[in-house]
Motif scaffolding. Structure first.
Motif, PDB file in Angstrom:
ATOM      1  N   ASP A 243      25.522  35.796  29.745  1.00 22.69           N
ATOM      2  CA  ASP A 243      26.394  36.315  30.352  1.00 22.69           C
ATOM      3  C   ASP A 243      27.966  34.884  30.248  1.00 22.69           C
ATOM      4  OD1 ASP A 243      24.654  35.854  31.849  1.00 22.69           O
ATOM      5  OD2 ASP A 243      25.612  37.970  33.134  1.00 22.69           O
ATOM      6  N   VAL A 247      31.299  34.227  28.807  1.00 26.64           N
ATOM      7  CA  VAL A 247      32.765  34.744  29.544  1.00 26.64           C
ATOM      8  C   VAL A 247      33.066  32.535  29.275  1.00 26.64           C
ATOM      9  CG1 VAL A 247      33.135  34.517  31.555  1.00 26.64           C
ATOM     10  CG2 VAL A 247      31.746  36.079  30.962  1.00 26.64           C
ATOM     11  N   ALA A 255      37.604  32.013  33.951  1.00 20.40           N
ATOM     12  CA  ALA A 255      37.285  33.504  34.681  1.00 20.40           C
ATOM     13  C   ALA A 255      35.177  33.268  34.548  1.00 20.40           C
ATOM     14  CB  ALA A 255      37.080  34.058  32.583  1.00 20.40           C
ATOM     15  N   TYR A 259      33.625  35.140  37.663  1.00 23.20           N
ATOM     16  CA  TYR A 259      32.213  35.677  36.686  1.00 23.20           C
ATOM     17  C   TYR A 259      30.767  35.602  38.321  1.00 23.20           C
ATOM     18  CZ  TYR A 259      28.670  38.324  33.848  1.00 23.20           C
ATOM     19  OH  TYR A 259      27.282  39.402  33.804  1.00 23.20           O
ATOM     20  N   VAL A 339      33.393  43.262  39.433  1.00 30.13           N
ATOM     21  CA  VAL A 339      32.426  42.639  38.586  1.00 30.13           C
ATOM     22  C   VAL A 339      31.152  42.959  39.645  1.00 30.13           C
ATOM     23  CG1 VAL A 339      31.941  40.376  37.992  1.00 30.13           C
ATOM     24  CG2 VAL A 339      33.908  41.545  37.575  1.00 30.13           C
ATOM     25  N   VAL A 388      31.680  41.533  25.774  1.00 30.00           N
ATOM     26  CA  VAL A 388      33.272  40.677  26.465  1.00 30.00           C
ATOM     27  C   VAL A 388      35.200  41.031  25.433  1.00 30.00           C
ATOM     28  CG1 VAL A 388      33.020  39.174  24.178  1.00 30.00           C
ATOM     29  CG2 VAL A 388      33.336  37.999  26.498  1.00 30.00           C
ATOM     30  N   GLN A 391      36.938  41.830  28.397  1.00 27.42           N
ATOM     31  CA  GLN A 391      37.115  40.625  29.423  1.00 27.42           C
ATOM     32  C   GLN A 391      35.618  40.774  30.356  1.00 27.42           C
ATOM     33  OE1 GLN A 391      39.490  38.306  29.572  1.00 27.42           O
ATOM     34  NE2 GLN A 391      39.746  39.557  27.651  1.00 27.42           N
ATOM     35  N   SER A 392      35.757  40.058  31.583  1.00 26.58           N
ATOM     36  CA  SER A 392      34.947  40.219  31.991  1.00 26.58           C
ATOM     37  C   SER A 392      34.179  42.052  32.753  1.00 26.58           C
ATOM     38  CB  SER A 392      35.258  40.160  34.020  1.00 26.58           C
ATOM     39  OG  SER A 392      35.587  37.884  32.836  1.00 26.58           O
TER      40      SER A 392
END
Length: 427
Positions: A243, A247, A255, A259, A339, A388, A391-392
């Motif tokens: 991940d 990302v 970003a 994350y 998140v 993805v 987005q996150s």
């Protein structure tokens, strides 16, 4: 009360516990608690002194080192834990020299990989820290055999102490360097400075020393057993870092910084406890393999202990995230809260699946664990590439769903398979 008296009372309480698993888990848990306190303080300071870009760069450097370092968790130590007593002397000597060969190769590989990785992420600032982190690989062979033998002897108190000292020192140095304004080096440099502490404590806690004569005898045995364990570790490591890679490549370094912060603030504590459970469980199970009722009782008792630890902790942490994140870490990390919650909840099924994996290793079936991890990694990769697109938050949702669906199914199947097979053999 003086710290010395507190430590003595805790030692006496742990000695009274009947279950070796619970006792070892207690020591590892105590170590983990000290580590988490220092890590929490460090995370608070880092969140206020480092930028999101710094966090993103650190995430890439540590991910690269973690992926390379997984080759040191190659099943050689697991083979020493599981081996018969009469084979240990020769296997330990062989393992020592094999570890050196692997560590030197990994050091060269990581240094070479720094250049294409800097091109891939379009940032030359990555080259020097990636090469610097590689130096720590050359210290590991001095203590890997001793660490495995200590674990084989179920003396996990020593493992707990070394982890507590090593990681707490790492956290405190990071805190100091961050306040001094060292940016991403505040996280990277301590990881080069503390491995000598680990080596010293390992050597002090076990009398085994290598013979100076180089040998390759036994390498085939170690590599044959270790290939399945290494395969599982590689796949676990890939899933643990995939991940980050996605990302950082498909979104942005900033970003990735958000994350990475959310992952460590949300899952850092849980992963430490999960690792402690995994370390304590294998020798606990292997010690009872010859007695099926006791073997079965130990496994299910361990699952119950895991439930009592993991469930309340994860639910409490995830529910309080909207309150403590802006207060403790600062308002700039508010976007990371959703998140953080999703990643935190994904911790619940992980220790149960890890326990099932240790069960397979204890009964000499690591190849099944490897096959499962191949399947799970493929599913995980495909779903992350889909997630993805959102987005996150899409990546974090994917991480939660894939773990919540697949890991319980794996745990149930392995438990039924192993004990049905053992019952049939016994009859």
């Amino acid at each position: 009360m003086k710290p010395k008296n507190v430590w003595r009372k805790l030692s006496q309480r742990f000695k009274k516990v009947d279950s070796p698993f619970t006792r070892n888990l207690g020591w590892l848990g105590l170590s983990g608690a000290v580590i988490r306190v220092t890590r929490l303080l460090t995370t608070v300071v880092l969140a206020r002194f480092l930028t999101q870009h710094d966090y993103g760069l650190v995430a890439i450097v540590l991910t690269v080192n973690d992926i390379v370092r997984v080759f040191t968790r190659n099943g050689i130590g697991t083979r020493l834990i599981q081996a018969k007593a009469e084979d240990i002397s020769q296997l330990a000597q062989s393992a020592y020299w094999l570890n050196w060969a692997i560590s030197i190769a990994l050091f060269i590989t990581q240094c070479i990989a720094a250049f294409p990785l800097a091109w891939f992420y379009r940032d030359d600032q990555l080259i020097l820290p990636i090469c610097t982190m590689a130096i720590s690989l050359l210290l590991l062979p001095h203590g890997l055999v001793q660490a495995a033998l200590i674990q084989r002897e179920n003396r996990l108190k020593a493992i707990a102490v070394v982890e507590m000292v090593q990681f707490s020192t790492d956290n405190i140095l990071s805190l100091i360097f961050a306040i001094a304004g060292w940016g991403m080096w505040a996280i990277i440099l301590p990881k080069l400075l503390v491995p000598p502490i680990w080596v010293y404590i390992m050597l002090k806690n076990h009398s085994w020393r290598p013979k100076l004569k180089f040998t390759t005898v036994g390498w085939s045995d170690l590599l044959r057993f270790g290939r399945n364990v290494l395969g599982v570790e590689l796949l676990n490591n890939l899933r643990g870092n995939l991940d980050y890679l996605i990302v950082g490549r498909f979104l942005s370094i900033e970003a990735l910084g958000i994350y990475y912060f959310a992952f460590n603030a949300g899952l850092g504590i849980s992963l430490g406890i999960i690792t402690s459970i995994k370390s304590a469980l294998l020798p606990h199970l292997c010690d009872a393999r010859a007695n099926l009722p006791q073997f079965k009782q130990r496994y299910f008792s361990s699952l119950k202990t895991i439930s009592l630890i993991i469930l309340p902790m994860v639910l409490l942490q995830s529910s309080l995230a909207p309150i403590y994140v802006p207060i403790v870490f600062g308002e700039k990390w508010i976007p990371a809260i959703p998140v953080l919650i999703l990643i935190c909840l994904s911790a619940i099924p992980r220790p149960f699946a890890d326990s099932a994996s240790q069960l397979l290793i204890a009964v000499d079936k690591p190849q099944i664990d490897l096959l499962w991890n191949v399947i799970f990694t493929v599913l995980f990769s495909v779903t992350l590439l889909i997630g993805v697109q959102w987005q996150s938050i899409g990546v974090a949702t994917t991480v939660l769903l894939i773990h919540a669906v697949c890991l319980p199914l794996f745990t149930i199947w392995v438990t039924q398979y192993v004990f049905k097979r053992l019952s049939a053999v016994e009859k």
